[in-house]
Write a protein that holds these residues in place. Structure first.
Motif, PDB file in Angstrom:
ATOM      1  N   ASN A 171     -13.968  68.449  86.410  1.00 30.20           N
ATOM      2  CA  ASN A 171     -12.812  69.349  86.472  1.00 30.20           C
ATOM      3  C   ASN A 171     -11.522  68.573  86.214  1.00 30.20           C
ATOM      4  OD1 ASN A 171     -14.337  71.681  87.272  1.00 30.20           O
ATOM      5  ND2 ASN A 171     -14.636  70.663  89.235  1.00 30.20           N
ATOM      6  N   SER A 172     -10.504  69.279  85.787  1.00 31.47           N
ATOM      7  CA  SER A 172      -9.210  68.630  85.521  1.00 31.47           C
ATOM      8  C   SER A 172      -8.127  69.706  85.550  1.00 31.47           C
ATOM      9  CB  SER A 172      -9.226  67.993  84.124  1.00 31.47           C
ATOM     10  OG  SER A 172      -9.395  69.018  83.155  1.00 31.47           O
ATOM     11  N   LEU A 173      -6.868  69.241  85.630  1.00 27.81           N
ATOM     12  CA  LEU A 173      -5.761  70.204  85.595  1.00 27.81           C
ATOM     13  C   LEU A 173      -5.770  70.991  84.275  1.00 27.81           C
ATOM     14  CD1 LEU A 173      -2.657  68.297  87.060  1.00 27.81           C
ATOM     15  CD2 LEU A 173      -3.976  70.118  88.150  1.00 27.81           C
ATOM     16  N   ALA A 174      -6.094  70.292  83.183  1.00 35.26           N
ATOM     17  CA  ALA A 174      -6.104  70.974  81.867  1.00 35.26           C
ATOM     18  C   ALA A 174      -7.156  72.085  81.857  1.00 35.26           C
ATOM     19  CB  ALA A 174      -6.380  69.955  80.766  1.00 35.26           C
ATOM     20  N   ALA A 175      -8.325  71.806  82.463  1.00 34.48           N
ATOM     21  CA  ALA A 175      -9.394  72.814  82.484  1.00 34.48           C
ATOM     22  C   ALA A 175      -8.987  73.995  83.379  1.00 34.48           C
ATOM     23  CB  ALA A 175     -10.691  72.184  82.980  1.00 34.48           C
ATOM     24  N   ILE A 176      -8.309  73.705  84.483  1.00 30.15           N
ATOM     25  CA  ILE A 176      -7.843  74.786  85.373  1.00 30.15           C
ATOM     26  C   ILE A 176      -6.806  75.656  84.646  1.00 30.15           C
ATOM     27  CG2 ILE A 176      -6.525  75.244  87.500  1.00 30.15           C
ATOM     28  CD1 ILE A 176      -7.933  72.772  88.717  1.00 30.15           C
ATOM     29  N   LEU A 177      -5.921  75.011  83.891  1.00 30.33           N
ATOM     30  CA  LEU A 177      -4.903  75.759  83.141  1.00 30.33           C
ATOM     31  C   LEU A 177      -5.575  76.720  82.147  1.00 30.33           C
ATOM     32  CD1 LEU A 177      -1.920  76.225  82.322  1.00 30.33           C
ATOM     33  CD2 LEU A 177      -2.213  74.403  80.629  1.00 30.33           C
TER      34      LEU A 177
END
Ligand code: 13P
Ligand code: SF4
Length: 328
Positions: free
Chosen positions: A289-295
């Protein structure tokens, strides 16, 4: 102070304790601000397991904790959309407990070596081999496996749930080391399974002993998925929330956490003045998971990342989870 600067300040107040520079926080600020804006727009909440990276935990998460605690939080939330920054079995559990909410997982590759190693048919075969033995499944299992089980448990309530059965013989799936640790703790005859956690299986007793010799008085906290020879050396054996509570209430200042590195990071920022000696490894699934994937999830609510469960499976799995809530 402009919006980006204020957001960078907010990030730095937590991440700075973990060595993040102010300029790194400034670089992340537009991303976290956009995620926070989209959360409001879509009435979404982000649940983040303690093994997630600090930018997710301190930057955008609404709730953090262990898999059990997060699911309870999910049911209390008024959000219509839940983004579960953790692994698939956790997002499934949140969906089972919150069938009316839309639940998303940022990475489709966020599996778990325990949950991926046992199928519903394996559980049926175990039952045929050990008639009369109740099936207790660890929460690290698929919805299909939960649906075949009598009761679910987590690392923090497994001992209590197993001890509540009058039977001496209990089937516990899927973690083989945890089954052995529970047999020692409860005195029950536990029929285990062969699955292992890729993070905890390789904690090395010799290294633990060397650290204990080097730092006399250090408190050793082991996750229940560690091998029994390692668990025997620990002051506490339990789940991530048990470890967190121990650290926060302990008068001691130095700890060795035998679990995924994310927990020490979280506690390093939360428990000032406490020292965490490093002997952790990264979970390759949690770290997908990553911030980019959450966005991306919040922008598009993509169908392929949404947790959809067949209704009969979800209903049967819910029985195993409800029984856990009754017993714990
Ligand atoms: P906890 O439920 O203790 O947070 O553990 C989850 C997990 O995946 C352990 O490796
Ligand atoms: Fe699964 Fe282990 Fe990763 Fe937890 S740390 S999600 S048990 S592989």
């Amino acid at each position: 102070m402009d919006e980006i600067e204020a957001e960078a300040e907010r990030l730095h107040s937590a991440l700075g304790k973990l060595g993040w520079s102010k300029s790194a926080c400034e670089a992340y600020a537009p991303l976290t601000l956009e995620i926070i804006r989209l959360k409001k727009e879509k009435n979404a909440a982000i649940l983040a397991h303690s093994y997630q990276t600090p930018d997710i935990i301190f930057g955008v998460a609404d709730f953090t904790g262990d898999s059990y605690g997060l699911s309870v939080q999910a049911s209390r939330s008024n959000a219509d959309v839940l983004v579960f920054s953790g692994v698939k079995f956790m997002a499934e559990t949140a969906k089972i407990l919150n069938p009316k909410k839309r639940v998303f997982i940022p990475s489709l590759e966020a599996g778990c070596s325990l949950a991926d190693d046992i199928s519903a048919e394996d559980v049926r075969a175990l039952r045929r081999m050990h008639p009369g033995a109740p099936v207790v499944c660890y929460v690290n299992t698929s919805a299909e496996v939960k649906a075949e089980s009598d009761v679910c448990c987590t690392s923090s309530n497994a001992e209590k749930i197993i001890s509540s059965f009058p039977q001496d013989e209990i089937i516990f799936i899927p973690d083989g080391f945890m089954a052995q640790n529970l047999a020692i703790k409860t005195g029950k005859r536990i029929i285990g399974w062969k699955a292992r956690c890729v993070v905890h299986q390789s904690v090395d007793k010799k290294k633990v002993m060397a650290i204990k010799r080097h730092f006399p008085g250090i408190k050793v906290l082991a996750h229940s998925e560690c091998p029994p020879e390692v668990a025997q050396e620990a002051d506490l054996v339990g789940g991530t929330t048990d470890m967190e509570k121990f650290v926060l209430s302990s008068p001691h200042s130095r700890f060795l956490l035998l679990t995924e590195c994310g927990l020490s990071d979280r506690l390093r920022a939360k428990a000032e003045g406490k020292e965490f000696v490093g002997l952790c490894s990264l979970c390759p699934y949690m770290k997908k998971n990553s911030l980019a994937a959450i966005l991306r999830i919040l922008q598009n609510l993509p169908k392929e990342n949404e947790i959809i469960l067949p209704e009969p499976v979800a209903a049967k799995a819910k029985r195993a989870l409800d029984r856990m809530f009754e017993l714990s």
